[in-house]
Enzyme design. Structure first.
Site, mmCIF file in Angstrom:
data_model
loop_
_atom_site.group_PDB
_atom_site.id
_atom_site.type_symbol
_atom_site.label_atom_id
_atom_site.label_comp_id
_atom_site.label_asym_id
_atom_site.label_seq_id
_atom_site.Cartn_x
_atom_site.Cartn_y
_atom_site.Cartn_z
ATOM 1 C CD GLN A 138 -6.769 3.403 2.562
ATOM 2 O OE1 GLN A 138 -6.871 2.429 3.302
ATOM 3 N NE2 GLN A 138 -6.983 4.636 2.981
ATOM 4 C CG ASP A 230 1.380 2.535 2.654
ATOM 5 O OD1 ASP A 230 1.236 2.198 3.854
ATOM 6 O OD2 ASP A 230 0.984 1.838 1.705
ATOM 7 N NE ARG A 299 -10.464 1.231 3.134
ATOM 8 C CZ ARG A 299 -9.806 0.084 3.376
ATOM 9 N NH1 ARG A 299 -8.791 0.066 4.235
ATOM 10 N NH2 ARG A 299 -10.123 -1.029 2.750
#
Length: 312
Positions: A138, A230, A299
C-alpha cells in the site's frame, strides 16, 4: 541504478534501502505505461503464486491476481477455510510445502510473525499483503501516486490523520523516513505510533532529511502536499468502533481541513475502503483533490513491479 532483488521477500519496507524502493517505484511506472499501451509480456508464464488470505480483500487480492495472471502466471487463492494455517498442521510445515509447489507466496492476515515464518521456511519470495503491523505494498502505491502528482517527492509533506498506530500509518512512516518525505501523524495521544517504530525511523529520517512528527493538533495539516486518512476501526477492531468514532471525530478530513493546508494543489489519499461521513466527507473523497482511484489502481502496478523484481 543497478539493483537486484531476485529471491527477496517484501515483509516490511524497513528491509529495503532507499535505492531499492526507488527502483521498485521506477519499475512500477514502467509496467503501468506498458499496461496503458496494451503490451502483453507473459513474464510469469510457467510461474505460480499462492495467495493466502486470513482477512477479506478487494484491492490486494485483485492486484495480485490480475497482475500475475496478465503476465501468464497461475495465481491460486487459498483462504483460511482452504488450508491449515497453524491449525492441524504447523505453519512451518505449510510454508515448506507451499515453497515446493509455488514460485512465490502472498499473505494477508493478522500477525506479522506469520508472514515472517512463511518467508523463513518456504525459501521462495513472500509478500506481505497486510498484517496488523505493516502494509508495504500500500505504501508503495501511495508514494507512486504522489510521484504522479508532484514529480520529485523528496522534501514534500505527507500528513496522516486518524489512528496513528495502524499498519498504513506505520508503513508510511517507514517509507517517508527512507525517501526524505516529511511525514506528520495527527492523532490523539491514545493512538500514537509506538516508540519502537519511531526509534527505528529516527536515524533513517536523519539520513534522508525527512522530518517525522506526531501531534494531536489538526492545524498541523498546514503546508501538506498530501493529506491521508484511513477507517477509524481496522479489520479485527470492529468492537471498538463506537469508542473510535468518539475519539477520532475531531480528525475527520473535510473541506475545511483540506483548506487548512493553505495549498490548492494538496491531494487527498485514502487506502480504501472508506466510510463517507466518518473519517472523510463525500465532497473530499469524490472531489477534485482526491487521488484515491489512481492510488487504488497503483496497487496493481506496484505489486506487479515487486513480483517482477523478485521472482526468479
Amino acid at each position: 541504478m543497478s539493483v537486484s532483488l531476485l529471491g527477496r521477500s517484501l515483509l516490511t519496507l524497513l528491509d529495503y534501502t532507499p535505492d531499492e524502493i526507488l527502483y521498485l517505484l521506477k519499475l512500477a511506472k514502467k509496467v503501468k505505461e506498458e499496461s496503458k499501451s496494451g503490451k502483453i509480456k507473459n513474464r510469469f508464464q510457467g510461474k505460480t503464486l499462492a495467495m493466502l488470505f486470513e482477512k477479506l480483500s478487494t484491492r490486494t487480492r485483485c492486484s495480485f491476481e490480475t497482475a500475475f495472471g496478465e503476465e501468464g502466471g497461475h495465481p491460486v487463492l487459498l483462504s483460511k477455510n482452504d488450508i491449515q494455517l497453524g491449525g492441524k498442521e504447523t505453519l512451518e510445515d505449510t510454508a515448506r510445502v507451499l515453497g515446493r509447489m509455488f514460485s512465490a507466496i502472498q499473505f494477508r492476515g493478522f500477525k506479522q510473525e506469520t508472514v515472517e515464518t512463511l518467508a523463513k521456511y518456504s525459501q521462495v519470495p513472500v509478500y506481505n499483503g497486510l498484517t496488523d503491523l505493516f502494509h508495504p505494498t500500500q505504501a508503495l502505491a501511495d508514494i507512486m501516486t504522489m510521484q504522479e502528482s508532484f514529480g520529485e517527492i523528496k522534501g514534500r509533506k505527507l500528513v496522516f490523520t486518524g489512528d496513528g498506530r495502524n499498519n498504513v500509518a506505520r508503513s508510511l512512516m517507514v517509507i517517508c523516513s527512507k525517501l526524505g518525505i516529511h511525514f506528520t501523524v495527527i492523532t490523539p495521544a491514545e493512538l500514537n505510533p509506538d516508540d519502537a517504530l519511531r526509534g527505528q525511523c529516527a536515524p533513517l529520517a536523519e539520513a534522508s532529511g525527512a522530518v517525522i512528527s506526531v501531534t494531536p493538533n489538526i492545524d498541523s495539516v498546514k503546508d501538506a502536499d498530501a493529506l491521508y486518512t484511513d477507517v477509524w476501526a481496522s479489520m479485527g477492531e470492529e468492537s471498538k468502533k463506537n469508542e473510535r468514532v468518539k475519539l477520532l471525530s475531531p480528525y475527520q478530513v473535510n473541506q475545511s481541513v483540506m483548506n487548512k493546508t493553505g495549498k490548492k494543489e494538496t491531494i487527498f489519499l485514502h487506502c480504501l475502503p472508506a466510510v463517507r461521513g466518518e473519517e472523510v466527507t463525500a465532497d473530499v473523497i469524490d472531489g477534485p483533490q482526491s487521488r484515491v482511484w489512481d492510488q487504488a489502481e497503483n496497487r496493481k502496478h506496484t505489486i506487479k513491479a515487486v513480483m517482477l523484481a523478485t521472482i526468479k
